[in-house]
Design an enzyme around this catalytic site. Structure first.
Site, PDB file in Angstrom:
ATOM      1  N   ARG A  60      -8.260  -0.839   5.216  1.00  0.00           N
ATOM      2  CA  ARG A  60      -7.444   0.194   4.570  1.00  0.00           C
ATOM      3  C   ARG A  60      -6.099  -0.380   4.125  1.00  0.00           C
ATOM      4  O   ARG A  60      -5.483   0.151   3.202  1.00  0.00           O
ATOM      5  CB  ARG A  60      -7.198   1.349   5.529  1.00  0.00           C
ATOM      6  CG  ARG A  60      -8.429   2.160   5.821  1.00  0.00           C
ATOM      7  CD  ARG A  60      -8.100   3.363   6.651  1.00  0.00           C
ATOM      8  NE  ARG A  60      -7.115   4.204   5.969  1.00  0.00           N
ATOM      9  CZ  ARG A  60      -6.680   5.366   6.442  1.00  0.00           C
ATOM     10  NH1 ARG A  60      -7.136   5.818   7.574  1.00  0.00           N
ATOM     11  NH2 ARG A  60      -5.788   6.067   5.765  1.00  0.00           N
ATOM     12  N   LYS A  67       0.838  -1.207   0.000  1.00  0.00           N
ATOM     13  CA  LYS A  67       0.000   0.000   0.000  1.00  0.00           C
ATOM     14  C   LYS A  67       0.871   1.254   0.000  1.00  0.00           C
ATOM     15  O   LYS A  67       0.634   2.185  -0.766  1.00  0.00           O
ATOM     16  CB  LYS A  67      -0.892  -0.015   1.249  1.00  0.00           C
ATOM     17  CG  LYS A  67      -1.477   1.325   1.617  1.00  0.00           C
ATOM     18  CD  LYS A  67      -2.314   1.269   2.875  1.00  0.00           C
ATOM     19  CE  LYS A  67      -1.563   1.444   4.177  1.00  0.00           C
ATOM     20  NZ  LYS A  67      -1.218   2.810   4.564  1.00  0.00           N
ATOM     21  N   ASN A  68       1.885   1.277   0.873  1.00  0.00           N
ATOM     22  CA  ASN A  68       2.659   2.510   1.032  1.00  0.00           C
ATOM     23  C   ASN A  68       3.645   2.761  -0.102  1.00  0.00           C
ATOM     24  O   ASN A  68       4.260   3.820  -0.171  1.00  0.00           O
ATOM     25  CB  ASN A  68       3.371   2.515   2.387  1.00  0.00           C
ATOM     26  CG  ASN A  68       2.375   2.702   3.520  1.00  0.00           C
ATOM     27  OD1 ASN A  68       1.215   3.043   3.280  1.00  0.00           O
ATOM     28  ND2 ASN A  68       2.814   2.472   4.750  1.00  0.00           N
ATOM     29  N   ASP A 118       5.402   0.636  11.704  1.00  0.00           N
ATOM     30  CA  ASP A 118       4.186  -0.023  11.223  1.00  0.00           C
ATOM     31  C   ASP A 118       4.087  -1.491  11.664  1.00  0.00           C
ATOM     32  O   ASP A 118       3.091  -2.155  11.361  1.00  0.00           O
ATOM     33  CB  ASP A 118       4.086   0.079   9.691  1.00  0.00           C
ATOM     34  CG  ASP A 118       3.818   1.506   9.247  1.00  0.00           C
ATOM     35  OD1 ASP A 118       3.459   2.332  10.100  1.00  0.00           O
ATOM     36  OD2 ASP A 118       3.979   1.796   8.042  1.00  0.00           O
ATOM     37  N   ARG A 137       1.281  14.519  13.190  1.00  0.00           N
ATOM     38  CA  ARG A 137       1.676  14.329  11.794  1.00  0.00           C
ATOM     39  C   ARG A 137       1.584  15.595  10.938  1.00  0.00           C
ATOM     40  O   ARG A 137       0.796  15.665   9.986  1.00  0.00           O
ATOM     41  CB  ARG A 137       0.852  13.188  11.172  1.00  0.00           C
ATOM     42  CG  ARG A 137       0.998  11.897  11.954  1.00  0.00           C
ATOM     43  CD  ARG A 137       0.288  10.751  11.313  1.00  0.00           C
ATOM     44  NE  ARG A 137       0.964  10.254  10.127  1.00  0.00           N
ATOM     45  CZ  ARG A 137       0.459   9.309   9.333  1.00  0.00           C
ATOM     46  NH1 ARG A 137      -0.716   8.796   9.601  1.00  0.00           N
ATOM     47  NH2 ARG A 137       1.130   8.896   8.282  1.00  0.00           N
ATOM     48  N   CYS A 193      -5.069  12.886  13.305  1.00  0.00           N
ATOM     49  CA  CYS A 193      -4.750  11.488  13.039  1.00  0.00           C
ATOM     50  C   CYS A 193      -4.616  10.778  14.376  1.00  0.00           C
ATOM     51  O   CYS A 193      -4.125  11.355  15.340  1.00  0.00           O
ATOM     52  CB  CYS A 193      -3.431  11.421  12.268  1.00  0.00           C
ATOM     53  SG  CYS A 193      -2.850   9.759  12.010  1.00  0.00           S
TER      54      CYS A 193
HETATM   55  C1  EPZ Z   1       4.572   6.948   6.139  1.00  0.00           C
HETATM   56  O1  EPZ Z   1       3.824   8.020   6.697  1.00  0.00           O
HETATM   57  C2  EPZ Z   1       3.638   5.769   6.074  1.00  0.00           C
HETATM   58  N1  EPZ Z   1       2.508   6.093   5.221  1.00  0.00           N
HETATM   59  C3  EPZ Z   1       3.191   5.379   7.474  1.00  0.00           C
HETATM   60  O2  EPZ Z   1       2.406   4.216   7.382  1.00  0.00           O
HETATM   61  C4  EPZ Z   1       4.432   5.081   8.321  1.00  0.00           C
HETATM   62  O3  EPZ Z   1       4.037   4.808   9.638  1.00  0.00           O
HETATM   63  C5  EPZ Z   1       5.383   6.268   8.292  1.00  0.00           C
HETATM   64  O4  EPZ Z   1       5.702   6.627   6.923  1.00  0.00           O
HETATM   65  C6  EPZ Z   1       6.702   6.018   9.027  1.00  0.00           C
HETATM   66  O5  EPZ Z   1       7.337   4.906   8.473  1.00  0.00           O
HETATM   67  C7  EPZ Z   1       2.626   6.014   3.909  1.00  0.00           C
HETATM   68  O6  EPZ Z   1       3.669   5.668   3.360  1.00  0.00           O
HETATM   69  C8  EPZ Z   1       1.424   6.316   3.093  1.00  0.00           C
HETATM   70  P1  EPZ Z   1       6.702  10.343   8.014  1.00  0.00           P
HETATM   71  P2  EPZ Z   1       4.377   9.515   6.627  1.00  0.00           P
HETATM   72  O7  EPZ Z   1       6.581  11.616   7.263  1.00  0.00           O
HETATM   73  O8  EPZ Z   1       5.102   9.710   5.365  1.00  0.00           O
HETATM   74  C9  EPZ Z   1       7.014  13.640  11.456  1.00  0.00           C
HETATM   75  C10 EPZ Z   1       0.615   2.768   7.970  1.00  0.00           C
HETATM   76  O9  EPZ Z   1       0.178   2.209   9.023  1.00  0.00           O
HETATM   77  N2  EPZ Z   1       6.845  14.636  10.392  1.00  0.00           N
HETATM   78  O10 EPZ Z   1       7.885   9.478   7.746  1.00  0.00           O
HETATM   79  O11 EPZ Z   1       3.240  10.408   6.949  1.00  0.00           O
HETATM   80  C11 EPZ Z   1       5.745  12.794  11.654  1.00  0.00           C
HETATM   81  O12 EPZ Z   1       4.808  13.464  12.459  1.00  0.00           O
HETATM   82  C12 EPZ Z   1       1.114   4.182   8.006  1.00  0.00           C
HETATM   83  O13 EPZ Z   1       0.619   2.214   6.861  1.00  0.00           O
HETATM   84  C13 EPZ Z   1       6.987  15.976  10.711  1.00  0.00           C
HETATM   85  O14 EPZ Z   1       7.232  16.356  11.853  1.00  0.00           O
HETATM   86  O15 EPZ Z   1       5.373   9.490   7.857  1.00  0.00           O
HETATM   87  C14 EPZ Z   1       6.311  11.555  12.272  1.00  0.00           C
HETATM   88  O16 EPZ Z   1       6.503  11.755  13.628  1.00  0.00           O
HETATM   89  C15 EPZ Z   1       0.757   4.992   9.160  1.00  0.00           C
HETATM   90  N3  EPZ Z   1       6.809  16.890   9.701  1.00  0.00           N
HETATM   91  C16 EPZ Z   1       7.673  11.408  11.579  1.00  0.00           C
HETATM   92  O17 EPZ Z   1       7.986  12.704  11.064  1.00  0.00           O
HETATM   93  C17 EPZ Z   1       6.542  16.517   8.413  1.00  0.00           C
HETATM   94  O18 EPZ Z   1       6.410  17.397   7.557  1.00  0.00           O
HETATM   95  C18 EPZ Z   1       7.735  10.414  10.440  1.00  0.00           C
HETATM   96  O19 EPZ Z   1       6.647  10.660   9.568  1.00  0.00           O
HETATM   97  C19 EPZ Z   1       6.430  15.159   8.116  1.00  0.00           C
HETATM   98  C20 EPZ Z   1       6.596  14.235   9.126  1.00  0.00           C
END
Ligand code: EPZ
Length: 428
Positions: free
Chosen positions: A406, A22-23, A314, A129, A124
């Site tokens: 999902r 999915k991701n 995850d 996030r 969320c």
């Molecule tokens: C991706 O989310 C995945 N989703 C998530 O999968 C996964 O948990 C996550 O990466 C971490 O591996 C998809 O790929 C669609 P991040 P993403 O930006 O890209 C902070 C699942 O269960 N952050 O790597 O949204 C954020 O809050 C899901 O399939 C900022 O502070 O995650 C988090 O603490 C849930 N500012 C950390 O970074 C930003 O602008 C990592 O988030 C962006 C992120």
């Protein structure tokens, strides 16, 4: 609303075919906006999140054709996407709030059309996030960004230009958005402290097929030489390492033996390390990985989530279910999201002994988990309850199954084929 009923205590035996990730599929679908030619994705999973993004793309004017949908998802679908006649560069709140990954259309729309208005995703269950890293980095590529009325208004009237960007935090989504935008920016972009998840490598490999010039794929420094235009491509979505890890835990927690077809060792290094320490044997086969408990009890092992190649957030909830049934204690530390322990109270209802202190949870393994009526707040939390239910004595009834739908394709079918007593009860 559908429910899932599980009667636990049966060891799982057999083979499970791992679906497309999915991701990986979500950013790959967003990449179709970078070209007026057709991008064809195969091995696409049948999931609610894929449909949500497809609806958003249609709303932008993308012409979509889904093939291979008639076999109930057993071979993955093929999706053809042509973003020739884009009619709107606005991603509305109604669609974005359903799925945060919708924000991935921002980079491609801005890079190709010089403008985009994307709703801020909103709350969320697992953390705040924010998308600040995406926006700051796009500004360095020359975008003018304003936040008004809950929307990101982004403009680049003279196009984007290359820049040196060091992400202050590792972010999967920000790396993907910037990688896509940089492909059509003028000049060279260096993305430093990039995320290195296999899903990003899959996206980069597809972009290269579309004509992008990217170096450093798989590392934390991606160097992109912008090109005038990208073209169409055919790409098969990488197998889902999180689904594979989840079923590996299913084999371990039920004291069964599963062969996970399509699972790849190189994507699961940190997971295999933890499973091995816990007393689970993971071996490579011709078609994937075989997983079984080595002998006797599971041992509690400490786990800390980290960006790839570290242990994936995850799989944190699923690992907590496993450690709840292990002999001894395990400290599970969540370093990516600030609120990703929502499964704890539900696992506790099934007999787990877990104490949360800040970002860490102390799990004291129990001889026995017991079935209960439970509900989940997010995708991975839901599946952790399924795993606990498979190992528990008695009946578990999982509510709010839409979370599971999902991200897990035909989960009850895949598990039942390996001997689980599990069924979906259709809701009104
Ligand atoms: C991706 O989310 C995945 N989703 C998530 O999968 C996964 O948990 C996550 O990466 C971490 O591996 C998809 O790929 C669609 P991040 P993403 O930006 O890209 C902070 C699942 O269960 N952050 O790597 O949204 C954020 O809050 C899901 O399939 C900022 O502070 O995650 C988090 O603490 C849930 N500012 C950390 O970074 C930003 O602008 C990592 O988030 C962006 C992120």
């Amino acid at each position: 609303m559908d429910k899932i009923r599980i009667r636990g205590g049966r060891p799982l035996k057999g083979q499970i075919r791992i679906s497309g990730a999915k991701n990986a599929a979500l950013p790959l679908m967003a990449a179709c906006l970078l070209t007026d030619e057709t991008l064809t994705l195969s091995n696409l999973p049948h999931l609610a999140d894929i449909t949500t993004l497809a609806n958003l793309l249609v709303q932008h004017g993308v012409d979509l054709h889904m093939n291979g949908a008639t076999d109930g998802g057993h071979t993955g679908r093929v999706l053809e996407m042509t973003a020739r006649d884009i009619t709107s560069t606005r991603a509305p709140y109604d669609l974005v709030r359903k799925m945060r990954a919708s924000v991935l259309v921002l980079g491609p729309l801005l890079a190709r059309f010089g403008e985009a208005q994307v709703s801020l995703p909103g709350g969320c269950a697992i953390g705040t996030r924010p998308v600040d890293l995406h926006l700051t980095a796009l500004e360095l590529l020359g975008a003018e960004i304003e936040i008004k009325e809950g929307y990101i208004y982004a403009k680049a009237p003279n196009g984007l230009h290359g820049a040196e960007i060091t992400f202050s935090k590792v972010s999967v989504g920000a790396t993907e958005n910037l990688l896509m935008a940089a492909c059509l920016a003028k000049g060279t972009t260096r993305l430093m402290n990039s995320a290195r998840e296999p899903e990003i490598t899959d996206l980069a490999e597809c972009l290269v097929k579309m004509g992008a010039k990217i170096e450093g794929i798989g590392s934390d420094t991606l160097v992109v030489e912008g090109v005038e235009r990208l073209g169409g491509a055919d790409h098969s979505v990488v197998p889902d390492r999180i689904e594979a890890g989840t079923y590996a835990i299913a084999a371990a927690i039920t004291n069964g033996e599963l062969e996970l077809l399509g699972a790849r060792t190189e994507h699961l290094g940190a997971v295999i390390e933890i499973l091995t320490k816990a007393g689970v044997e993971v071996t490579e086969t011709d078609e994937g990985l075989r997983v079984r408990r080595l002998n006797g009890e599971l041992t509690g092992v400490d786990v800390m989530t980290e960006p790839f190649p570290g242990f994936p957030t995850d799989l944190q909830a699923q690992t907590m279910a496993l450690m709840s049934a292990a002999d001894g204690a395990a400290m599970i530390t969540e370093s990516i999201f600030e609120n990703r322990f929502m499964h704890v109270p539900e696992l506790t209802r099934m007999g787990a002994n877990v104490n949360v202190h800040g970002a860490s949870a102390m799990v004291r393994g129990q001889k026995k988990l017991t079935g209960a009526e439970v509900m989940a707040t997010d995708l991975r939390a839901s599946v952790s309850l399924v795993l606990a239910g498979l190992a528990a004595e008695g009946e578990t009834m999982l509510n709010r199954v839409y979370h599971l739908d999902r991200g897990y394709e035909r989960v009850e079918e895949k598990l039942a084929a390996c001997g689980a007593d599990i069924e979906r009860i259709k809701g009104p």
